[in-house]
Motif scaffolding. Structure first.
Motif, PDB file in Angstrom:
ATOM      1  N   ASP A   1      31.670  45.247  44.154  1.00 23.07           N
ATOM      2  CA  ASP A   1      32.522  45.461  42.971  1.00 23.07           C
ATOM      3  C   ASP A   1      33.714  44.507  42.936  1.00 23.07           C
ATOM      4  O   ASP A   1      34.863  44.922  42.795  1.00 23.07           O
ATOM      5  CB  ASP A   1      33.040  46.913  42.922  1.00 23.07           C
TER       6      ASP A   1
ATOM      7  N   ASN B   1      35.971  41.384  41.460  1.00 21.22           N
ATOM      8  CA  ASN B   1      36.337  40.786  40.189  1.00 21.22           C
ATOM      9  C   ASN B   1      36.311  39.269  40.392  1.00 21.22           C
ATOM     10  O   ASN B   1      36.894  38.778  41.354  1.00 21.22           O
ATOM     11  CB  ASN B   1      37.755  41.279  39.838  1.00 21.22           C
TER      12      ASN B   1
ATOM     13  N   GLY C   1      44.647  42.479  38.420  1.00 16.58           N
ATOM     14  CA  GLY C   1      43.928  43.676  38.847  1.00 16.58           C
ATOM     15  C   GLY C   1      44.625  44.335  40.018  1.00 16.58           C
ATOM     16  O   GLY C   1      45.591  43.813  40.568  1.00 16.58           O
TER      17      GLY C   1
END
Lengths: 250, 641, 228
Positions: free
Chosen positions: A26, A28, B274
């Motif tokens: 997972d 990015n 993020g």
């Protein structure tokens, strides 16, 4: 995206190491490579396992602390960037990424991907300076330096001392690092008085640390995150030859 | 406690000269009999260690990185100020002094700032002589550029890597002394405690980060040059390793902490992408010369691609709110404006914490080529990090923490209230008041190390007996080693379920929200409740893998984070008690009708110096005040109208 | 003394020796090639040239000893430097990419060793004539001076396909060696300055290619019976 890591794990200096496989899930693609390692380490820590030790500090490509050989290339696949500026978008989903420490006798592994690069410091200590004690400097404009020379010296001075040149060289040679510092100081008028002594001493120190020899393959230049030119190596060779012919003690 | 600034008497311009003439000297033959510990090897630390060793003192220098060359001073981009007046544009020592003290919103000590401006000229000379490749004119003289709104051109630079080049200059001077045996260098060694005995600093306790060994090092004086504490906020432009442990441990041993709430926020950083984010990268402020800052007018549009938002639906808020300065509004003002629009839900990007910096007007006005010439390298950096091409889509930017003006309290000699403990560079509070001007951090670090400490430490040592320092097996050292060991073991033994980093993220978010760009009583009060609770949870539930007798990066980080909880509490406490707005400290309750910072010189023209009194649930501190008396300058309201 | 110690002990000193002796040997290869090409001018010209070379026994041996010394120093430096290089990386990489380095530059030791072996064979073949001992008896007399019939020896030698093949491989590796060696000489002696490097690298490759063509022309022409 998901990738699979083959990481070099080694408890301490002189102990046996081996490759370990870890899954990184997972991710990015906008994550930096080191942030990906952070994520893997967070999970390892929660699971009670030893996180992967790796060197890093500024994370903006200037301190020279990060290292790692990623898929056979020091600082990874991108041209002219350090590991900390490598992003996951440079890899594909499902890739297996091999991560190894910089390999050199002069850079012993301390743990996992962390190596000891003090040999570089000792080379600088041997002569990578201008001997000018604090307070003894003339006015800044007393020594004119042409723009061309200042720019050339700056090109050499951009070295971040990361050691990728050593890691990339098939001989583990530190020539690009040493040449960059010798050249920066030998080019500038401020460094001229110690020119011969500097090159002789720094080369002697470099040899004593157990680095390999330059065979002019120029892998160093290709791996350098700052794109330092191998022309500086030629320049150092010339300075060395001249100093040698003068036959003065180092 | 008597806070004595020891500022020399006499006219401002003569204070430093007179002080230097009167300061006590150490006999050259005796210098070898004094040992000095320097912690940190950035601009201030490396320059101090090198200069002190050149004088003949025996120096031990410590850094946590693998080499002294890695210190985060290396990341400074823009330049270094000096009152050389090479440009014949009317610069002078006084003008640099005045700009700095005004930029600091009249919250710095006048005499220190004047001295800084005075020695700035010597710094340039010294660095040039060391072979720092400053930018040059074709005639061979040094080039200057203007910076940060100053009306003169006094900034010296080496491409975009001025900090790197100055640091390498200092590192090389330090290396020369290491090679000569005058400095003993301890890389990968982290200071974990200050040792105070008989009322004076006598040494430190440090951990060898490779072997994990905890050892005592004694000396006649200790210099802390360990940088700022911005990483308490987790996300910042600081290096990942930058930390406040050295100054915090010294604070706990009695050194006063001054003005902790003075933190600087830089408006043009690349926004957070993020939760995994570890670091924020600065984009040069010069981008605001040609870029236009905007967000969508309507909340609903913030998720849409920027190109699909019509011109009339865009809010160029800086141009709207500050018509005369527009996109060039000062750092603090534009940072706060960005926060405001994002708080309204109009922020852009995946996190909603970002504003556009749009070059499409500039590109159509000047052409692609001109924009590329001016900003090409910055666009490249942006692309490297975000993967986006800023020529086609607007950049996204957001403010980030990047400097702390506060730090350990020091007198005019840069000595803290603990005799023998000196603090230099960003680690002290001395020169920037409530806000630092661009290109002044490098100046201060080097001024302290090259040209102030070598004199003032001598003045202190002359009062100390030469000869062996306190033996490292003295009771205070043994106790300190014991305390450090206990703390390390405690961190390792909690064995909870959360990593230290996850706590750091949580603390950072809290601090950023409650004590970031804008602060108010309610938020700070909440933070002062939440932080001790989080600290409690940390000590109950943190999980630090591995053991203490090895290279253990998780343990290193956990120790630093543990200190951030206490520090964060003090930052909030200081922010709460300073009921005014000045420089980087903006209290929403104290602003003018136009939203400008409203200083209260009547009540708050003092340095807040906090004395640590212990932890008991929450932290306890006593506030000491050093009044700021201005002999030369008149305090005025900063105005950008 | 410093000079000698530095020259033969230090890494850069040995590289200087390596470069300088390499340049000398390169010069010999060029002269050798020019000599070889005289085969196309016929038997008399070539044999005349061979006799010329042997005008003075002292000069000939002086020249041979100088060559031998250059080869010796070149080898000494190559071996000691390579041993250093091996030691410099006790543990290798699992995954390794060449990063811009040419094949020629990475295989200097291999090409060097094969060329050295080839040279031994070549000397046994044409100089001491111990491979085909018949050659020893192939003498001629030209303008009152006696000499070996080099032309006949060359034509005979290269009409044997395996000899020609070995020769072409040997010369090919020699030229691969030179394609890196030429620019390496300029680099190691510091005779290249900013901006000239691409030219020197290209010139090195071009010189190697010309030598290869010049050298290989002889056996190819003999095999194809253009020269007989």
């Amino acid at each position: 995206m998901n990738v699979s890591l083959r990481v070099w794990r080694q408890k301490g200096p002189g102990t046996q190491g081996c490759f370990e496989t870890h899954e990184a899930r997972d991710l990015n693609p906008d994550m930096s490579f080191l942030e990906m390692l952070d994520v893997v380490n967070e999970r390892l820590a929660v699971e009670g396992k030893d996180p992967i030790a790796f060197d890093h500090d500024c994370r903006e490509g200037i301190c020279g602390m990060c290292s790692c050989v990623i898929n056979g290339e020091p600082h990874g696949p991108e041209f002219k960037v350090a590991t900390c500026q490598t992003y996951m978008r440079s890899f594909r989903d499902g890739d297996t990424i091999t991560i190894e420490p910089f390999r050199s006798r002069a850079f012993p592994v301390l743990r996992d991907l962390v190596v000891n690069r003090s040999s570089f410091d000792r080379i600088i200590q041997a002569g990578g300076f201008v001997s000018v004690p604090t307070g003894s400097a003339p006015d800044g404009n007393a020594i004119p330096v042409s723009k061309e020379i200042a720019d050339l010296a700056m090109d050499a001075a951009a070295c971040i001392g990361c050691g990728a040149c050593v890691a990339a060289c098939k001989n583990g040679s530190a020539m690009l690092f040493v040449a960059a510092k010798v050249s920066q100081l030998n080019i500038l008028p401020q460094g001229k008085p110690e020119k011969d002594r500097r090159v002789l001493r720094m080369v002697q120190a470099m040899d004593a640390e157990g680095f390999g020899n330059c065979s002019n393959t120029y892998a160093c230049e290709a791996a350098c995150p700052k794109g330092i030119s191998v022309n500086f190596i030629a320049r150092m060779n010339r300075d060395y030859a001249v100093a040698l012919l003068k036959n003065k003690p180092a | 406690m008597n806070l004595e600034s020891r500022t020399p008497s006499g006219p401002l311009a003569q204070k430093w000269d007179r002080h230097r003439a009167e300061i006590k000297l150490v006999n050259p033959a005796n210098k070898r009999k004094y040992e000095i510990i320097v912690v940190g090897s950035g601009l201030a630390g490396a320059s101090a260690a090198a200069s002190l060793a050149e004088l003949g003192y025996r120096v031990k220098c410590f850094c946590f990185q693998d080499s002294p060359r890695r210190a985060h001073s290396i990341a400074a981009q823009g330049g270094i100020n000096a009152a050389k007046n090479y440009q014949n544009d009317g610069d002078s020592v006084y003008r640099l002094f005045y700009d700095t003290i005004k930029g600091g919103d009249f919250r710095a000590r006048e005499a220190n700032v004047y001295r800084l401006a005075q020695v700035s000229v010597n710094i340039i000379d010294q660095c040039v002589a060391q072979g720092v490749p400053f930018a040059r004119e074709y005639g061979g003289t040094l080039a200057n550029r203007s910076f940060g709104g100053a009306q003169v051109s006094r900034t010296f630079y080496a491409r975009g890597q001025t900090g790197q080049q100055l640091l390498l200059g200092a590192y090389q001077a330090l290396s020369r002394q290491i090679g000569a045996g005058a400095v003993k260098m301890f890389p990968r060694t982290e200071m974990l405690d200050l040792v105070v005995a008989d009322g004076a600093a006598r040494g430190i306790v440090a951990r060898d980060l490779v072997s994990g060994k905890i050892e005592a090092h004694s000396a006649h004086a200790v210099v802390l040059a360990t940088g700022g504490y911005g990483n308490a906020y987790n996300l910042s432009t600081y290096a990942r390793g930058s930390n406040a442990t050295a100054i915090w441990r010294a604070h706990r041993k009695g050194a006063l902490f001054a003005n902790p709430c003075y933190t600087q926020i830089h408006p043009t950083c690349i926004p957070v992408s993020g939760d995994y984010q570890s670091k924020l990268t600065l984009m040069s402020e010069s981008l605001r010369n040609d870029g236009r800052v905007w967000v969508p007018k309507r909340k609903e549009d913030s998720g849409k691609p920027p190109a699909s938002i019509a011109e009339e639906d865009r809010d160029y808020y800086l141009e709207r709110l500050y018509p005369s300065f527009g996109n060039l509004a000062p750092r603090d003002i534009s940072s706060r404006a960005a926060k405001r629009v994002c708080d309204e839900g109009r922020g852009v990007g995946p996190s909603g914490l970002g504003v556009y910096l749009d070059f499409s007007d500039a590109i159509s006005r000047l052409g692609h080529k001109v924009v590329e010439e001016r900003y090409g390298n910055l666009f490249d950096i942006y692309k490297e990090i975000t993967g986006e091409n800023a020529y086609d889509v607007p950049m996204r930017i957001y403010p980030a923490i990047h400097y702390t003006m506060g730090g350990l309290w020091v007198d005019y000699n840069l000595m803290s209230n603990v005799p023998g403990l000196f603090v230099a560079g960003e680690a002290n509070f001395s020169d920037h008041g409530a806000n630092r001007l661009g290109a002044s951090a490098l100046m201060q670090g080097l001024a302290d190390g090259y040209f102030v400490l070598p004199y003032t430490i001598g003045g202190y040592l002359a009062t100390q007996k030469p000869g062996a320092a306190l033996p490292a097996d003295h009771a205070e050292f043994r106790k300190s080693i014991e305390d450090v060991g206990t703390r390390t073991r405690r961190l390792l033994s909690v064995n909870g379920s959360r990593t230290a980093d996850s706590f750091h993220k949580q603390l950072g978010r809290l601090l950023w929200e409650k004590c970031g760009m804008a602060r108010n009583r309610q938020g700070l009060t909440e933070a002062l409740k939440a932080i001790p609770a989080l600290r409690e949870e940390f000590w109950q539930n943190v999980r630090v893998p591995g053991c203490g007798e090895e290279l253990n990066q998780a343990l290193e980080r956990a120790g630093r984070i543990a200190d951030y909880f206490e520090l964060a509490e003090l930052i909030c406490l200081d922010a709460l008690t300073r009921e005014e707005s000045c420089g980087g400290h903006f209290r929403e309750e104290f602003q003018t009708d136009e939203g400008e910072a409203l200083r209260d010189d009547e009540k708050f023209a003092f340095v807040s110096a906090w004395e640590f009194k212990g932890l008991n649930g929450s932290g306890h501190w006593d506030l000491h005040k050093e009044p700021l008396a201005y002999e030369e300058v008149h305090m005025s309201q900063r105005s950008y109208k | 003394m410093n000079l000698l110690v530095n020259l033969f002990r230090s890494s850069l000193g040995r590289k200087l020796v390596m470069g300088a002796t390499g340049a000398g040997l390169f010069g010999f290869v060029v002269i050798h090639m020019i000599g070889n090409l005289q085969v196309f001018a016929g038997a008399e010209v070539l044999n005349q040239y061979a006799i010329l070379l042997r005008t003075s026994e002292e000069l000939l041996w002086g020249f041979r000893l100088a060559l031998l010394a250059m080869v010796g120093l070149h080898l000494y430096c190559a071996i000691t430097l390579t041993l250093d290089n091996r030691r410099a990386r006790p543990a290798g990489y699992q995954d390794k990419r060449p990063l811009g380095a040419t094949i020629a530059s990475r295989t200097m030791m291999v090409s060097g060793v094969v060329v050295a072996a080839f040279i031994v064979f070549h000397i046994l073949h044409f100089t001491t004539r111990d491979i085909f001992t018949d050659y020893k008896a192939w003498t001629i007399e030209l303008h009152g001076r006696e000499g070996h019939d080099v032309y006949r020896m060359v034509v005979h030698g290269f009409s044997i396909p395996w000899v020609s093949a070995a020769y072409i491989v040997g010369v090919g590796l020699l030229c691969a060696h030179l394609s890196h060696g030429v620019q390496s000489f300029f680099q190691s002696l510091g005779l290249v300055s900013t901006g000239y490097q691409p030219i020197i690298r290209a010139a090195g490759v071009a010189a190697a290619l010309i030598i290869f063509l010049g050298m290989a022309a002889v056996p190819v022409s003999i095999l194809l019976k253009w020269v007989s």
